[in-house]
Design an enzyme around this catalytic site. Structure first.
Site, short mmCIF file in Angstrom:
data_model
loop_
_atom_site.label_atom_id
_atom_site.label_comp_id
_atom_site.label_asym_id
_atom_site.label_seq_id
_atom_site.Cartn_x
_atom_site.Cartn_y
_atom_site.Cartn_z
N ASP A 91 26.23 21.31 61.33
CA ASP A 91 26.15 20.70 60.45
C ASP A 91 26.40 20.64 59.70
O ASP A 91 27.45 20.21 57.74
CB ASP A 91 25.24 19.26 61.25
CG ASP A 91 23.85 19.12 60.76
OD1 ASP A 91 24.11 19.97 60.37
OD2 ASP A 91 23.99 17.62 60.03
N HIS A 96 29.63 21.03 54.52
CA HIS A 96 29.34 20.41 56.25
C HIS A 96 30.53 20.49 56.39
O HIS A 96 31.77 19.66 55.86
CB HIS A 96 29.19 18.31 55.67
CG HIS A 96 28.24 18.02 56.69
ND1 HIS A 96 26.95 17.82 57.05
CD2 HIS A 96 28.57 17.83 57.55
CE1 HIS A 96 26.70 16.86 57.37
NE2 HIS A 96 27.64 17.03 58.51
N GLU A 145 30.26 16.78 53.20
CA GLU A 145 29.79 15.59 54.47
C GLU A 145 30.63 14.02 53.50
O GLU A 145 31.31 13.57 54.74
CB GLU A 145 28.03 15.20 54.45
CG GLU A 145 28.11 14.93 55.54
CD GLU A 145 26.36 13.77 56.02
OE1 GLU A 145 26.55 14.02 57.23
OE2 GLU A 145 25.75 14.21 54.68
N ARG A 158 19.55 20.45 54.09
CA ARG A 158 18.63 19.80 54.55
C ARG A 158 17.59 19.47 55.85
O ARG A 158 17.31 20.80 56.29
CB ARG A 158 18.95 18.04 54.13
CG ARG A 158 19.99 17.59 55.90
CD ARG A 158 20.53 16.71 54.65
NE ARG A 158 21.37 16.03 56.16
CZ ARG A 158 23.12 15.80 56.29
NH1 ARG A 158 23.20 14.94 55.05
NH2 ARG A 158 23.32 14.98 57.27
N ASP A 159 17.05 18.77 56.42
CA ASP A 159 15.78 18.74 57.60
C ASP A 159 16.85 18.06 58.51
O ASP A 159 16.83 17.50 59.42
CB ASP A 159 14.77 17.68 56.98
CG ASP A 159 15.03 16.45 56.61
OD1 ASP A 159 17.07 16.25 56.80
OD2 ASP A 159 14.48 15.71 56.86
N GLU A 160 18.14 19.05 58.79
CA GLU A 160 17.98 19.39 60.23
C GLU A 160 19.45 20.47 60.47
O GLU A 160 18.55 20.72 61.18
CB GLU A 160 19.72 18.18 59.78
CG GLU A 160 20.59 17.85 60.50
CD GLU A 160 21.36 16.33 60.41
OE1 GLU A 160 22.31 16.01 61.57
OE2 GLU A 160 21.73 16.40 59.25
N TRP A 192 31.99 13.83 70.66
CA TRP A 192 30.31 14.87 70.98
C TRP A 192 30.46 15.50 71.89
O TRP A 192 30.71 16.76 72.08
CB TRP A 192 29.74 14.02 69.94
CG TRP A 192 29.32 13.98 68.58
CD1 TRP A 192 28.39 14.62 67.48
CD2 TRP A 192 30.16 13.22 67.91
NE1 TRP A 192 28.82 14.39 66.41
CE2 TRP A 192 29.65 13.24 66.23
CE3 TRP A 192 31.02 12.03 67.85
CZ2 TRP A 192 30.72 12.46 65.36
CZ3 TRP A 192 31.89 11.59 67.13
CH2 TRP A 192 31.37 12.01 65.54
N ASP A 224 31.07 18.12 65.29
CA ASP A 224 31.05 18.96 64.30
C ASP A 224 31.96 19.90 64.69
O ASP A 224 33.14 20.35 64.14
CB ASP A 224 30.16 19.34 63.16
CG ASP A 224 29.29 17.96 62.68
OD1 ASP A 224 28.79 17.18 62.69
OD2 ASP A 224 29.50 18.33 61.56
#
Length: 888
Positions: free
Chosen positions: A458, A759, A736, A462-464, A523, A471
């Site tokens: 995605d 994103h 995003e 960042r912390d992802e 999803w 997506d």
């Protein structure tokens, strides 16, 4: 008549065919010829095996040239063959034999491995980042080496060296998979690196995805808490003898200059601790520690079906400035994913720190959107000369780097951004007369590059950085146009199927590092939509067969949730995620009824599953799912649609879904729904009012109902929210959120924790640019038949779409001449045909391969204006009344 020429012979979806992971790789090729309308009538393979000799298949009467079955006996482990093909056209013309493709199998069976997983033998604090272990083994080759193969992988991420030389150029190998189900093993030809006498293999391992911090909770050790390497070097000597050097108890380990590494944290490197010559003979390893065995099932090992991650580009800074607080800020001019390489001279012990971010706020590095990702690298100089270094086992999403501790003056030549992503082959291009739209398209390309690092993620900063199913579910058509991503998506889909729960639930992210189990429409539907897209774009029926049970399990879960009335209602849904009309920026506060959306997505998956069942010969299933889809459409219409085509959820995404997924029963309903969608678009002043689900569909829905002018109006709007608003703000990737930067140029602090500036989901409009603006689309799966149907508008003067299809290069372009006439040009690859619909016409005609040009009179559609009444095109009485009354 032109003699045909065969080019680009490939195996599976691979460019590199050393160490293939299947015994029966399928073969594809292009045919080049100037003969108009050329079609293949037959082909013949020649397979040369050094041991078995030459095998010819004889002419095979078939027009197939994409993913053709392997022509001889299945490959054995290590077997190496040269494959060539020749073709015969329907005009009788024969090609010469193609250049041979060398295909060499990897280690296909568990019993082929003598190696065991080994890692450092000391105790570690596995709850925090640790120094990277260095593993080493010295051995003696008793003669001249005529062939050497290195088979290697790791629990963690690795780099391997032989005799002081790095082997391969892979980055973050072996990549991220669901390690309990599949682990990629790589094969390298190291014949030139190994010699008679003493030799050394060395491996460095980082935490990577295997045991490093993952997701926003930064939980470590999700797959295991012991790093390990698996390595097997196989040598053939000049006298015909062979030897194997494998990871076992004879290896030794130590720590070195990489003091810590983490994908989110960054890397810390102390060059004073360099182990000079550690992977070369003669190095003193007497103080190193014996390794220990680490258990991991060898049955999970898989050969590659996707390209590796590599450094694909190098960018120098465009500017170095000093921030208001006195910090040094480096601007690389492009939001990218990778690391910074530095070249420096200074005293031993000098520490340089690099902090990374996508944007600035008040001239300072803006790190708040990174949340818990430190994205910081440290380098300590050894001193004594010029030093060049870049991190090995991390990556960052950034445009800006803040540099501190630099000795002396920093110059632009001292730093280079290394762009990192899966090394896919670029296949698709789009251009038009509006530079803003071209920049938008480039932003989509850069967004894909930054988010295809081993898996489709995605966001990369960042912390992802997780493989969110929603997506890629909406972006897969665009991705499949831009790059040959079939192998990467196939690898990812294998993980999706492996991690799918017994009841059919698809994890929100794959690989599953969240472990949340609620089924969610769109999803979870990625289990169906992504393999269907790969089949549509690459012609891979085998993938449909491989994924079919996964696809079916998800649809059966949807039907179970829907119940007898075939309406999926009452469950948690992401709905139209990040619809900008949600109150206060709440991603869950949607205008579109989540139940309507879930039911529409279920029907779409029923359609796709029925088509897949037909393709792979599951005809009973196909009949059943078509019937259920028909009943579900009736249920949808009864619950959500008025006889006149109004929807109970009077929102743009609802209408886009109903039109795009063919949920309306009559032409009148469809026409009125299109009018209502156009009216709602005008009501929003042609600004975006859709989220992740509606945004990829809305332009198609408008175009298909005769409102191409409104679709262009949305495309060319540059007020927030719109596709061109970020472009106007200087964006170089897709955001995003539409409002990530406010009108005064500041980072939007409202919901700053969800402000990814890279994103790709909302960039799915690029698929419409390719198919509708440029006019190049597949009319049959795999591009065996093309559709050339550009729809000019928006005041554009010209546009062009180009694609390297599985059959060869194709293109569609148009331009408006000074006399107002419109010229359409098309290139149709050999062995294909195209359906053509010229602008302003309704008739369809067919052409064969070759170059084509047509000139037509053309009245451009009226340009939509954001200041027109939103009621335009809708009767006044209907525009003023809410959606109510009897459902039709």
């Amino acid at each position: 008549m032109s003699t045909p020429h065969v080019s680009r012979l490939t195996a599976e979806h691979l460019v590199e065919t050393l160490g293939v992971g299947t015994s029966i790789p399928r073969l594809s090729w292009w045919t080049e010829t100037a003969t108009p309308g050329w079609m293949q009538a037959a082909y013949e393979f020649q397979v040369t095996d050094p041991d078995a000799g030459v095998h010819r298949t004889g002419l095979i009467r078939s027009s197939d040239s994409v993913l053709v079955p392997w022509p001889t006996q299945p490959l054995r482990s290590r077997q190496r063959c040269d494959v060539a093909v020749r073709v015969v056209g329907d005009d009788g013309g024969e090609s010469e034999w193609s250049a041979p493709l060398t295909v060499e199998a990897g280690l296909l069976d568990v019993d082929d491995w003598q190696a065991i997983f080994v890692g450092p033998g000391w105790d570690e604090d596995v709850e925090s980042a640790q120094p990277c272990p260095y593993l080493r083994r010295q051995f003696t080759a008793g003669g001249r080496v005529v062939r050497a193969r290195l088979y290697v992988t790791a629990l963690g991420v690795y780099e391997v060296e032989v005799n002081g030389r790095r082997i391969g150029d892979h980055v973050l190998a072996p990549g991220w998979t669901s390690y309990h189900h599949q682990l990629r093993s790589d094969t390298f030809d190291v014949t030139d690196a190994v010699h008679e006498g003493d030799n050394v293999i060395g491996i460095v391992i980082g935490d990577g995805w295997y045991r490093g911090a993952l997701a926003d909770d930064l939980r470590r050790n999700r797959y295991g808490d012991r790093l390990a390497a698996l390595c097997q070097l196989e040598l053939l000597l000049v006298d015909g003898s062979s030897m194997i050097v494998a990871t076992d108890d004879r290896w030794v380990a130590t720590t070195g200059p990489i003091r810590a590494s983490g994908l989110y944290e960054g890397e810390a490197y102390d060059a004073r601790a360099d182990l000079a010559g550690w992977s070369a003979p003669g190095f003193d390893d007497s103080a190193w520690t014996p390794v220990t065995r680490v258990h991991h099932e060898l049955a999970t090992l898989r050969g590659p079906i996707a390209p590796p991650i590599r450094v694909t580009e190098r960018l120098h800074p465009i500017e170095i400035t000093t921030s208001p607080s006195g910090r040094t800020i480096v601007d690389f001019g492009q939001n990218l994913v990778g690391v910074v390489e530095l070249t420096v001279r200074g005293n031993a012990g000098t520490e340089i720190t690099l902090r990374h971010a996508e944007v600035l706020q008040d001239g300072e590095l803006c790190t708040e959107p990174l949340r818990n990702a430190e994205a910081t690298d440290h380098y300590v100089l050894r001193g004594g000369g010029t030093e060049t270094w870049h991190p090995r086992f991390t990556f960052h999403g950034f445009r800006y780097a803040e540099v501190s501790g630099w000795p002396g003056d920093l110059a632009v030549d001292d730093l280079t951004a290394l762009v990192v992503h899966t090394d896919m082959r670029r296949t698709g291009w789009f251009e038009c007369s509006d530079d803003r739209v071209n920049r938008l398209h480039e932003n989509v390309v850069w967004g894909m590059r930054g988010n295809f690092v081993g898996i489709p993620t995605d966001c990369p900063q960042r912390d992802e950085r997780l493989g969110w199913t929603g997506d890629i579910g909406v972006f897969a058509p665009t991705a499949s146009y831009l790059y040959d991503c079939a192998g990467l998506l196939q690898t990812w889909l294998r993980d999706l199927a492996a991690e799918q729960r017994d009841d059919g639930t698809v994890p929100w992210v794959v690989p599953d590092s969240l472990e949340w189990l609620l089924p969610a429409a769109v999803w979870g539907d990625a289990a169906v939509t992504v393999p269907s897209t790969v089949h549509q774009c690459f012609g891979d029926v085998g993938l449909l067969a491989d994924q079919y049970e996964s696809m079916r399990a998800w649809v059966e879960l949807e039907l179970a949730r829907a119940g007898d009335d075939l309406l999926w209602t009452g469950d948690f849904q992401f709905a139209d995620w990040l619809d900008p009309t949600g109150a206060h920026g709440d991603a869950f506060d949607q205008r579109t009824d989540p139940d309507l959306l879930a039911t529409a997505a279920m029907i779409h998956s029923l359609d796709l599953l029925g088509a897949a069942a037909t393709r792979i010969g599951r005809h009973d299933d196909a009949t059943r799912y078509r019937a259920v889809a028909r009943d579900a459409r009736a249920a949808f219409a009864h619950e959500y649609v008025t006889p006149s085509g109004r929807l109970a959820s009077d929102a743009q995404t609802a209408y886009a879904l109903a039109i795009a997924f063919r949920l309306l029963h009559s032409d009148i309903q469809r026409s009125r729904a299109g009018e209502r969608l156009a009216a709602l678009a005008h009501r929003s002043q042609l600004k975006i009012a859709t989220g992740f689900v509606g945004t990829p569909l809305i332009c198609d829905a408008l175009t298909d109902t005769g409102h191409v002018d409104v679709a262009y109006g949305l495309l060319l709007q540059d007020a927030c929210p719109s596709w061109l608003y970020p472009v106007a703000c200087g964006a170089t990737t897709i955001w995003e959120r539409w409002d990530a930067i406010t009108a005064d140029g500041r980072v939007n602090e409202d919901g700053i924790g969800m402000l990814s500036f890279n994103h790709y989901a909302l960039g799915a409009v690029a698929d419409w640019l390719h198919r509708v603006v440029g006019g190049l689309a597949p009319a049959e799966p795999g591009w065996r038949r093309l559709r050339i149907a550009p729809q000019p508008g928006g005041g554009l003067e010209w546009a062009s779409s180009r694609l390297d299809t599985p059959y060869g290069p194709a293109s569609s372009s148009w331009e408006i001449g000074g006399d107002g006439a419109l010229v359409v040009r098309a290139l149709v690859p050999p062995n294909t045909t195209a359906d053509v619909v010229l602008p302003g016409r309704t008739e369809v005609f067919e052409v064969g391969s070759g170059d084509h040009e047509w000139t037509v009179g053309f009245d451009p559609p009226e340009s939509a204006s954001s200041d027109r009444s939103w009621r335009d095109g809708v009767p006044e009485h209907e525009a003023e009344q809410p959606a109510s009354g009897e459902r039709g």
